[in-house]
Design a protein around this motif. Structure first.
Motif, PDB file in Angstrom:
ATOM      1  N   PRO A  38       0.879  -1.139  -0.067  1.00 32.97           N
ATOM      2  CA  PRO A  38      -0.106  -0.101  -0.063  1.00 32.97           C
ATOM      3  C   PRO A  38       0.909   1.149  -0.014  1.00 32.97           C
ATOM      4  O   PRO A  38       1.661   1.643   0.928  1.00 32.97           O
ATOM      5  N   ASP A  39       0.603   2.218  -1.213  1.00 35.36           N
ATOM      6  CA  ASP A  39       1.422   3.387  -0.995  1.00 35.36           C
ATOM      7  C   ASP A  39       0.717   4.453  -0.456  1.00 35.36           C
ATOM      8  O   ASP A  39       1.355   5.744  -0.156  1.00 35.36           O
ATOM      9  N   MET A  40      -0.648   4.381  -0.322  1.00 35.68           N
ATOM     10  CA  MET A  40      -1.617   5.223   0.684  1.00 35.68           C
ATOM     11  C   MET A  40      -1.953   6.067  -0.154  1.00 35.68           C
ATOM     12  O   MET A  40      -2.557   7.238   0.364  1.00 35.68           O
ATOM     13  N   ALA A  41      -1.462   6.439  -1.392  1.00 39.10           N
ATOM     14  CA  ALA A  41      -2.173   7.311  -2.465  1.00 39.10           C
ATOM     15  C   ALA A  41      -3.478   6.834  -2.531  1.00 39.10           C
ATOM     16  O   ALA A  41      -3.925   5.599  -2.606  1.00 39.10           O
TER      17      ALA A  41
ATOM     18  N   TYR B  12       0.024  12.073   1.672  1.00 39.84           N
ATOM     19  CA  TYR B  12       0.213  12.988   2.770  1.00 39.84           C
ATOM     20  C   TYR B  12      -0.954  13.157   3.680  1.00 39.84           C
ATOM     21  O   TYR B  12      -0.893  12.934   4.840  1.00 39.84           O
ATOM     22  N   PRO B  13      -2.227  13.241   3.341  1.00 39.25           N
ATOM     23  CA  PRO B  13      -3.585  13.262   4.416  1.00 39.25           C
ATOM     24  C   PRO B  13      -3.618  12.018   4.838  1.00 39.25           C
ATOM     25  O   PRO B  13      -4.666  11.879   5.854  1.00 39.25           O
TER      26      PRO B  13
ATOM     27  N   GLY C 138     -14.933   7.736   6.811  1.00 39.40           N
ATOM     28  CA  GLY C 138     -14.274   8.769   7.602  1.00 39.40           C
ATOM     29  C   GLY C 138     -12.968   9.282   6.836  1.00 39.40           C
ATOM     30  O   GLY C 138     -12.460  10.125   6.997  1.00 39.40           O
ATOM     31  N   TYR C 139     -12.526   8.421   5.764  1.00 39.09           N
ATOM     32  CA  TYR C 139     -11.346   8.499   4.993  1.00 39.09           C
ATOM     33  C   TYR C 139     -10.230   7.704   5.189  1.00 39.09           C
ATOM     34  O   TYR C 139      -9.571   7.151   4.219  1.00 39.09           O
ATOM     35  N   PRO C 140      -9.738   7.502   6.501  1.00 38.15           N
ATOM     36  CA  PRO C 140      -8.439   6.751   6.654  1.00 38.15           C
ATOM     37  C   PRO C 140      -8.654   5.292   5.955  1.00 38.15           C
ATOM     38  O   PRO C 140      -9.613   4.686   6.005  1.00 38.15           O
ATOM     39  N   HIS C 141      -7.269   4.978   5.546  1.00 37.22           N
ATOM     40  CA  HIS C 141      -7.117   3.403   5.127  1.00 37.22           C
ATOM     41  C   HIS C 141      -7.528   2.412   6.264  1.00 37.22           C
ATOM     42  O   HIS C 141      -7.097   2.771   7.505  1.00 37.22           O
TER      43      HIS C 141
ATOM     44  N   LEU D 235     -13.433  13.379  -9.418  1.00 39.57           N
ATOM     45  CA  LEU D 235     -12.253  12.436  -9.110  1.00 39.57           C
ATOM     46  C   LEU D 235     -11.093  12.997  -8.617  1.00 39.57           C
ATOM     47  O   LEU D 235     -10.831  13.744  -9.149  1.00 39.57           O
ATOM     48  N   TRP D 236     -10.362  12.641  -7.506  1.00 40.42           N
ATOM     49  CA  TRP D 236      -9.188  13.315  -7.075  1.00 40.42           C
ATOM     50  C   TRP D 236      -8.128  12.242  -6.492  1.00 40.42           C
ATOM     51  O   TRP D 236      -8.887  11.461  -5.513  1.00 40.42           O
TER      52      TRP D 236
END
Length: 452
Positions: free
Chosen positions: A223-226, A386-387, A272-275, A380-381
């Motif tokens: 996971p690169d978390m992008a 970072y976040p 809520g957004y987080p992986h 789409l973004w």
């Protein structure tokens, strides 16, 4: 990461380890941080590194010192002093449990090089340029990191060489050339042709099999978390209605979308957004796929199907929206097509609009500041990691203070309950209260749906 170092560095496991600093201590009241510095560090031009470089770096970047401070968003540093040449003390006005993670992990720059730009009141900034543009000419020329700057062709090619006097582990590579290739397809083609040795962007899922069959290419997995999200401009009249946004979330089969687009290599993010692999992610909080419920919600809210099947408001306004995608990203273009089909099932028209990344940024995030407004419906973004990997950074996506904490709130989302919760999350020394605020933020965002 090539030329500059920070006081503390981050490992692949997201833990902080000593960099230019060797250790730190915190006062009992949590308002004073004392940092011990390395004494064996030299800048690339041979000048010694010491506490004055640290002080100047933080003063300039937080706008506290010099005549031309660059804003360092979210950094709450009020007083910085040198106790000795290799000991620095930071004093803050209120407790900040993320201070080390946020403030002590930014790059330190050499005072004797940068004072020319920050302390010169007569420095001329050409019309149409900003302090950032002028500063670019100083970037990377002198640092303390594992590589030394050699030359650059701005926004195209940057050349570095190994710093054999580096205080830390020596790089295995002697010469490093960083080439800027904005088009992902062109990047993949360059990798296949052997024109570049390494690509630091994730491989398009459709190209994985091709690269796996090439004996000259190794693919690193993990996971690169992008991450991709569908952002909703809540300032648009009908999209300001939470019911419409909730219906959009229920209409999108995220599991199916993720599997199809990533060929079953992707992971669905929490609502809520987080992986979900991050320890602070909310457990079990996901947008649920339920198109029947979405249709019911829209029916009850008075959005009735028109002659063409697209729903309309009581005033006759169609629920028809532009859906922006990056034309150079097959992942985004295909995702937009699939999302448009899913939304059509509940009577919402999403018209995919593939455009180059610069045009998309101008629509969604002008000059990279939420304070500059926005001019889009749906987009789409792709966020970098970072976040995602910086726990404290997530509020930038939904905090209503567009000119500070919420500088990346590209949805234009405002909820009065958010601000005090974010303040508690970012400043409370009570870790239990901090966690409660964080989880409440996730729940509110999942309910209000500024993004899916």
């Amino acid at each position: 990461p090539y030329v500059y170092d920070s006081l503390f560095l981050r490992t692949p496991e997201l833990t902080l380890v000593p960099g230019l600093a060797t250790s730190y201590t915190v006062s009992d009241d949590g308002l004073t941080y004392t940092v011990e510095l390395r004494e064996d560090v030299q800048w690339h031009d041979g000048e010694p590194f010491d506490a004055e470089d640290v002080i100047a770096s933080y003063q300039w970047m937080s706008g506290m010192g010099g005549t031309r401070g660059v804003s360092l968003r979210g950094l709450m540093t009020d007083t910085i002093t040198a106790i000795s040449p290799y000991e620095v003390q930071f004093e803050i006005e209120e407790t900040n449990p993320f201070f080390v993670d946020r403030a002590l992990s930014i790059e330190v720059i050499p005072q004797h090089v940068w004072q020319e730009i920050f302390d010169d009141p007569d420095l001329e900034i050409p019309e149409g340029m900003t302090i950032y543009d002028v500063a670019h000419d100083f970037e990377a020329k002198v640092g303390s990191g594992p590589f030394k700057f050699v030359e650059m062709e701005r926004d195209q090619t940057y050349r570095f060489e190994r710093n054999d006097d580096y205080w830390g582990p020596k790089p295995l590579v002697k010469d490093l050339v960083v080439t800027v290739i904005k088009d992902r397809t062109v990047m993949m083609q360059a990798l296949s042709a052997g024109e570049v040795d390494v690509s630091l962007i994730s491989v398009e899922p459709s190209a994985v099999e091709q690269f796996e069959q090439d004996p000259a290419i190794d693919i690193m997995e993990g996971p690169d978390m992008a991450n991709y999200s569908l952002f909703i401009n809540v300032e648009r009249p009908t999209l300001s209605d939470k019911v419409v946004r909730q219906a959009i979330a229920h209409a999108i089969d995220i599991d199916k979308l993720t599997d199809l687009i990533t060929l079953e290599t992707g992971t669905k993010l929490t609502a809520g957004y987080p992986h979900p692999d991050l320890w602070w992610a909310p457990e079990g909080l996901y947008h649920t796929y339920d198109p029947e419920l979405a249709n019911q919600m829209l029916d009850e809210a008075g959005y009735t199907p028109g002659d063409d099947g697209i729903r309309v408001t009581p005033d006759g306004e169609r629920l028809s929206y532009q859906l922006i995608a990056d034309a150079n990203s097959p992942t985004e273009v295909r995702s937009a097509e699939l999302i448009a089909g899913m939304l059509a099932e509940i009577g919402i028209e999403a018209v995919p609009d593939a455009m180059d990344i610069e045009s998309g940024v101008e629509k969604v995030w002008p000059e990279y500041s939420a304070a500059n407004g926005r001019d889009y419906d749906l987009s789409l973004w792709l966020w970098s990691n970072y976040p995602m990997i910086n726990r404290w950074a997530t509020p930038m996506l939904y905090d209503p203070r567009f000119d500070s904490v919420g500088w990346a709130n590209i949805s234009g989302y405002v909820n009065p309950d958010i601000e005090p919760l974010v303040d508690t999350f970012l400043s409370s020394p009570d870790l239990e209260a901090q966690r409660e605020a964080e989880l409440e933020l996730f729940n509110i965002v999942a309910e209000d749906v500024p993004f899916v």
